[in-house]
Design an enzyme around this catalytic site. Structure first.
Site, mmCIF file in Angstrom:
data_model
loop_
_atom_site.group_PDB
_atom_site.id
_atom_site.type_symbol
_atom_site.label_atom_id
_atom_site.label_comp_id
_atom_site.label_asym_id
_atom_site.label_seq_id
_atom_site.Cartn_x
_atom_site.Cartn_y
_atom_site.Cartn_z
ATOM 1 N N SER A 106 0.933 -1.313 0.121
ATOM 2 C CA SER A 106 -0.155 0.251 -0.056
ATOM 3 C C SER A 106 0.864 1.224 0.062
ATOM 4 C CB SER A 106 -0.813 0.097 1.189
ATOM 5 O OG SER A 106 -1.430 1.465 1.578
ATOM 6 N N HIS A 119 -1.131 -1.493 -4.069
ATOM 7 C CA HIS A 119 -2.471 -1.500 -3.425
ATOM 8 C C HIS A 119 -2.522 -0.038 -3.272
ATOM 9 C CE1 HIS A 119 -5.787 -2.795 -0.491
ATOM 10 N NE2 HIS A 119 -5.128 -1.657 0.132
ATOM 11 N N ASP A 164 -5.036 2.911 -1.753
ATOM 12 C CA ASP A 164 -6.322 3.117 -0.969
ATOM 13 C C ASP A 164 -7.125 4.318 -1.500
ATOM 14 O OD1 ASP A 164 -6.100 0.883 1.132
ATOM 15 O OD2 ASP A 164 -3.829 1.679 1.445
ATOM 16 N N MET A 182 -10.087 6.766 -0.360
ATOM 17 C CA MET A 182 -10.765 7.233 0.813
ATOM 18 C C MET A 182 -11.535 8.717 0.427
ATOM 19 S SD MET A 182 -8.222 6.189 4.032
ATOM 20 C CE MET A 182 -7.185 4.682 3.755
ATOM 21 N N HIS A 240 -8.324 -0.634 -3.559
ATOM 22 C CA HIS A 240 -9.310 -0.615 -2.387
ATOM 23 C C HIS A 240 -9.972 0.466 -2.293
ATOM 24 C CE1 HIS A 240 -9.105 -1.420 2.260
ATOM 25 N NE2 HIS A 240 -10.370 -1.619 1.679
ATOM 26 N N MET A 257 -12.407 2.665 -0.349
ATOM 27 C CA MET A 257 -13.165 2.852 0.850
ATOM 28 C C MET A 257 -14.145 4.184 0.742
ATOM 29 S SD MET A 257 -9.952 1.917 3.122
ATOM 30 C CE MET A 257 -8.761 2.002 1.813
ATOM 31 N N MET A 267 -10.416 -7.134 6.387
ATOM 32 C CA MET A 267 -9.610 -5.996 7.114
ATOM 33 C C MET A 267 -9.063 -6.524 8.638
ATOM 34 S SD MET A 267 -9.583 -3.510 4.870
ATOM 35 C CE MET A 267 -8.552 -2.266 6.082
ATOM 36 N N GLY A 313 -9.124 3.279 7.190
ATOM 37 C CA GLY A 313 -9.072 4.738 7.320
ATOM 38 C C GLY A 313 -7.577 5.273 7.509
ATOM 39 N N PHE A 314 -6.918 4.151 7.981
ATOM 40 C CA PHE A 314 -5.332 4.810 8.375
ATOM 41 C C PHE A 314 -4.390 3.794 8.275
ATOM 42 C CE2 PHE A 314 -8.468 7.638 10.352
ATOM 43 C CZ PHE A 314 -8.387 9.014 9.955
ATOM 44 N N GLY A 322 -0.579 2.119 9.507
ATOM 45 C CA GLY A 322 0.104 2.127 10.935
ATOM 46 C C GLY A 322 -0.604 1.766 12.080
ATOM 47 N N ASP A 326 -5.359 -6.928 5.224
ATOM 48 C CA ASP A 326 -4.897 -5.574 5.054
ATOM 49 C C ASP A 326 -4.997 -4.843 6.410
ATOM 50 O OD1 ASP A 326 -4.475 -2.830 4.335
ATOM 51 O OD2 ASP A 326 -6.151 -2.721 3.008
ATOM 52 N N GLY A 333 -1.767 -3.595 9.426
ATOM 53 C CA GLY A 333 -0.788 -4.258 10.224
ATOM 54 C C GLY A 333 0.023 -5.246 10.054
ATOM 55 N N SER A 383 2.799 0.672 6.108
ATOM 56 C CA SER A 383 3.826 1.219 6.869
ATOM 57 C C SER A 383 5.146 0.400 6.975
ATOM 58 C CB SER A 383 3.565 1.704 8.306
ATOM 59 O OG SER A 383 2.721 0.689 8.810
HETATM 60 C C1 DX5 Z 1 -6.224 1.036 5.754
HETATM 61 C C2 DX5 Z 1 -5.801 0.713 4.511
HETATM 62 C C3 DX5 Z 1 -4.466 -0.070 4.392
HETATM 63 C C4 DX5 Z 1 -3.549 0.274 5.099
HETATM 64 C C5 DX5 Z 1 -2.413 -0.446 5.403
HETATM 65 O O1 DX5 Z 1 -7.623 1.527 5.740
HETATM 66 O O2 DX5 Z 1 -6.742 -0.012 3.642
HETATM 67 O O3 DX5 Z 1 -4.165 -0.348 3.180
HETATM 68 O O4 DX5 Z 1 -2.700 1.517 4.316
HETATM 69 O O5 DX5 Z 1 -1.576 0.291 6.102
HETATM 70 P P1 DX5 Z 1 -0.582 -0.735 7.368
HETATM 71 O O6 DX5 Z 1 0.287 -1.767 6.595
HETATM 72 O O7 DX5 Z 1 0.627 0.414 7.844
HETATM 73 O O8 DX5 Z 1 -1.580 -0.807 8.308
HETATM 74 ZN ZN ZN Z 2 -6.059 -1.030 1.801
#
Ligand code: DX5
Ligand code: ZN
Length: 221
Positions: A10, A34, A36, A38, A67, A69, A138, A143-144, A146, A174, A176, A197
């Site tokens: 990502s 990937h 994201d 949003m 992806h 969202m 998920m 949303g974020f 890290g 997806d 962590g 991250s």
């Molecule tokens: C979260 C995203 C993920 C995110 C993964 O909403 O869908 O793709 O970027 O980031 P890490 O790997 O840092 O959790």
């Molecule tokens: Zn994602």
């Protein structure tokens, strides 16, 4: 059994001002990028509108795993397929007509993906497995980047693996994913891994992608 492993980094935690260079660092070692998307409605964060995302997709040297969202996913999902994404994933919670949107994505030549958030059960979505090329479970609240990997989601991953069996449907996780967590997800049955991250906060992103892949391959064999 040995499963084919895919790493789909990502770019959410990459440097958005130099995205081309960031993508170039990992393109040759990644299966797909990937992306994201949003909208600050479906999730409390904003990344790209369709125009911005289109530019990234058109300039990307490898296939894009979008992806989405976003709340208007039934309308916008097929358009992401139309502009050339390799894979387009919609959230079950955002769609009012899942079957129709998945079919429209496929008919534009992309793989169709169905994502569910941590508090959503897979039970009522198993019925779409014939229309799905990838399930996305998920492992954080979307949303974020890290956030901490939710190991309690592994029960859901196991349930989806039972539904998929040996059909060629990808099972993506997806949130962590790192060197500390990827093996747990492989053991539960995942075969496709988003890492944001872990890859872009590392000194050598390509090396991190390779390290994640080799750990996952070992755990799957
Ligand atoms: C979260 C995203 C993920 C995110 C993964 O909403 O869908 O793709 O970027 O980031 P890490 O790997 O840092 O959790
Ligand atoms: Zn994602």
């Amino acid at each position: 059994m040995t499963r084919e492993i895919r790493i789909t980094p990502s770019i959410l935690n990459a440097d958005f001002d130099h995205l081309d260079q960031e993508i170039a660092k990992i393109a040759s070692v990644s299966d797909l990028i990937h992306l994201d998307v949003m909208d600050n409605i479906f999730v409390p964060n904003f990344t790209f509108d369709f125009e911005n995302a289109s530019e990234i997709i058109k300039g990307c040297p490898i296939g894009v795993d979008a992806h989405l969202m976003v709340s208007n996913v039934d309308e916008i999902g097929p358009r992401y397929a139309e502009i050339g994404c390799a894979s387009v994933t919609i959230h079950a919670e955002a769609s009012e007509n899942i079957a129709k949107t998945l079919r429209a994505i496929r008919s534009q030549g992309a793989r169709s993906g169905l994502a569910i958030k941590p508090n959503t059960s897979i039970d009522e979505y198993e019925q779409f497995s014939d229309l799905v090329d990838m399930f996305l479970i998920m492992t954080v609240e979307p949303g974020f980047g890290g956030q901490k990997f939710m190991s309690q989601m592994m029960e859901k991953v196991r349930a989806v693996r039972r539904v998929i069996g040996d059909r060629p449907i990808w099972l993506q996780v997806d949130g962590g994913i790192s060197l500390e967590t990827i093996e747990i997800a492989v053991e539960a049955g995942a075969d496709t891994f988003v890492a944001g991250s872990a890859v872009f906060n590392s000194d050598d992103p390509a090396n991190m992608v390779n390290a994640l892949r080799s750990l996952a391959q070992k755990a799957s064999s």
